[in-house]
Design an enzyme around this catalytic site. Sequence first.
Site, PDB file in Angstrom:
ATOM      1  N   LYS A  77      48.102   7.551  -4.456  1.00  0.00           N
ATOM      2  CA  LYS A  77      48.251   8.668  -5.387  1.00  0.00           C
ATOM      3  C   LYS A  77      47.584   8.351  -6.725  1.00  0.00           C
ATOM      4  O   LYS A  77      46.866   9.182  -7.290  1.00  0.00           O
ATOM      5  CB  LYS A  77      49.730   8.996  -5.589  1.00  0.00           C
ATOM      6  CG  LYS A  77      50.373   9.699  -4.409  1.00  0.00           C
ATOM      7  CD  LYS A  77      51.767  10.203  -4.785  1.00  0.00           C
ATOM      8  CE  LYS A  77      52.296  11.140  -3.714  1.00  0.00           C
ATOM      9  NZ  LYS A  77      53.484  11.891  -4.162  1.00  0.00           N
ATOM     10  N   SER A  92      49.804  14.166  -1.994  1.00  0.00           N
ATOM     11  CA  SER A  92      51.113  14.256  -1.351  1.00  0.00           C
ATOM     12  C   SER A  92      51.312  13.204  -0.278  1.00  0.00           C
ATOM     13  O   SER A  92      50.392  12.892   0.489  1.00  0.00           O
ATOM     14  CB  SER A  92      51.257  15.654  -0.712  1.00  0.00           C
ATOM     15  OG  SER A  92      52.428  15.742   0.051  1.00  0.00           O
ATOM     16  N   GLY A  93      52.538  12.694  -0.218  1.00  0.00           N
ATOM     17  CA  GLY A  93      52.941  11.875   0.915  1.00  0.00           C
ATOM     18  C   GLY A  93      53.285  12.722   2.116  1.00  0.00           C
ATOM     19  O   GLY A  93      53.697  12.203   3.156  1.00  0.00           O
ATOM     20  N   ASP A  95      52.575  16.186  -7.436  1.00  0.00           N
ATOM     21  CA  ASP A  95      53.121  15.891  -6.120  1.00  0.00           C
ATOM     22  C   ASP A  95      53.330  17.236  -5.419  1.00  0.00           C
ATOM     23  O   ASP A  95      53.352  18.287  -6.070  1.00  0.00           O
ATOM     24  CB  ASP A  95      54.442  15.139  -6.302  1.00  0.00           C
ATOM     25  CG  ASP A  95      55.175  14.920  -5.007  1.00  0.00           C
ATOM     26  OD1 ASP A  95      54.532  14.561  -4.006  1.00  0.00           O
ATOM     27  OD2 ASP A  95      56.411  15.118  -4.984  1.00  0.00           O
ATOM     28  N   ASP A 116      55.830  17.961  -2.301  1.00  0.00           N
ATOM     29  CA  ASP A 116      57.205  18.249  -1.916  1.00  0.00           C
ATOM     30  C   ASP A 116      58.164  18.095  -3.094  1.00  0.00           C
ATOM     31  O   ASP A 116      58.162  17.067  -3.784  1.00  0.00           O
ATOM     32  CB  ASP A 116      57.650  17.328  -0.779  1.00  0.00           C
ATOM     33  CG  ASP A 116      56.853  17.574   0.498  1.00  0.00           C
ATOM     34  OD1 ASP A 116      57.331  17.184   1.571  1.00  0.00           O
ATOM     35  OD2 ASP A 116      55.752  18.154   0.423  1.00  0.00           O
ATOM     36  N   ASN A 159      57.531   7.382  -5.310  1.00  0.00           N
ATOM     37  CA  ASN A 159      56.145   7.339  -4.851  1.00  0.00           C
ATOM     38  C   ASN A 159      55.164   7.908  -5.878  1.00  0.00           C
ATOM     39  O   ASN A 159      53.957   7.738  -5.754  1.00  0.00           O
ATOM     40  CB  ASN A 159      56.033   8.119  -3.539  1.00  0.00           C
ATOM     41  CG  ASN A 159      54.825   7.738  -2.714  1.00  0.00           C
ATOM     42  OD1 ASN A 159      54.450   6.574  -2.683  1.00  0.00           O
ATOM     43  ND2 ASN A 159      54.228   8.698  -2.043  1.00  0.00           N
ATOM     44  N   ARG A 167      60.115   7.965   9.712  1.00  0.00           N
ATOM     45  CA  ARG A 167      60.466   9.387   9.748  1.00  0.00           C
ATOM     46  C   ARG A 167      59.523  10.171  10.655  1.00  0.00           C
ATOM     47  O   ARG A 167      59.953  11.069  11.389  1.00  0.00           O
ATOM     48  CB  ARG A 167      60.450   9.963   8.325  1.00  0.00           C
ATOM     49  CG  ARG A 167      61.646   9.535   7.487  1.00  0.00           C
ATOM     50  CD  ARG A 167      61.569  10.073   6.079  1.00  0.00           C
ATOM     51  NE  ARG A 167      60.612   9.344   5.265  1.00  0.00           N
ATOM     52  CZ  ARG A 167      59.981   9.850   4.217  1.00  0.00           C
ATOM     53  NH1 ARG A 167      60.168  11.120   3.868  1.00  0.00           N
ATOM     54  NH2 ARG A 167      59.147   9.112   3.514  1.00  0.00           N
TER      55      ARG A 167
END
Length: 211
Positions: A144, A99-100, A11, A13, A170, A56
Amino acid sequence: MPAARFLVVLDADSTLIRNEVIELIADEVGRTAEVTAATEAAMRGDVDFATSLRSRVRMLAGVAVSAFPHVRARVEPTPGVEELIATAHSRGGTVAVVSGGFHEILDDIAPALGVDLWRANRLTAADGVLTGAVDGPIVDAEAKANALRTWAGERGVPLTQTIAIGDGANDLRMMAAAGLGVAFNAKPAVRAAADIVIGPVDLREVIPLLP
């Protein structure tokens, strides 16, 4: 793509990097508190990730694209990340990031750290400012997991020779798809589901797990 002995997928972040990039972008328009609260809920798994991300990103409407260099300059790589990547490469492995977060930041950070492959969301902009929307399908938990499977297939790596490293809800599906799921700097639900939990925020701790 060239073959590899194994595949490590991280991932971004709070894993590859110490920051939550969406919070850094929100800080440019003074909306950090609202975005941080929504991010925490999404990472705990309290709300659907795609729904949360869209809400967001709407808060980012009006951020100037010219702010991205400032945001990138604030990104802090996680301690040990360069050592982990260098060791993986020395052993014939491929390192990828899914990554999200956003390509607008990852496209600069990932290659600088030596990452081989990466995938993230893209933000839409018009007239030099963000519109508050995501361009295309959102990179969610299933995306992912699919990225891990696809990259493993392209590099000729059996899933048993894959390692997935993440911190939030996630990441659970890609961790389940991998041969080894590693919870790193992770929320309780992720630690409970992982094969291995790493407590120190230092990616050198992953090196002994490499094939």
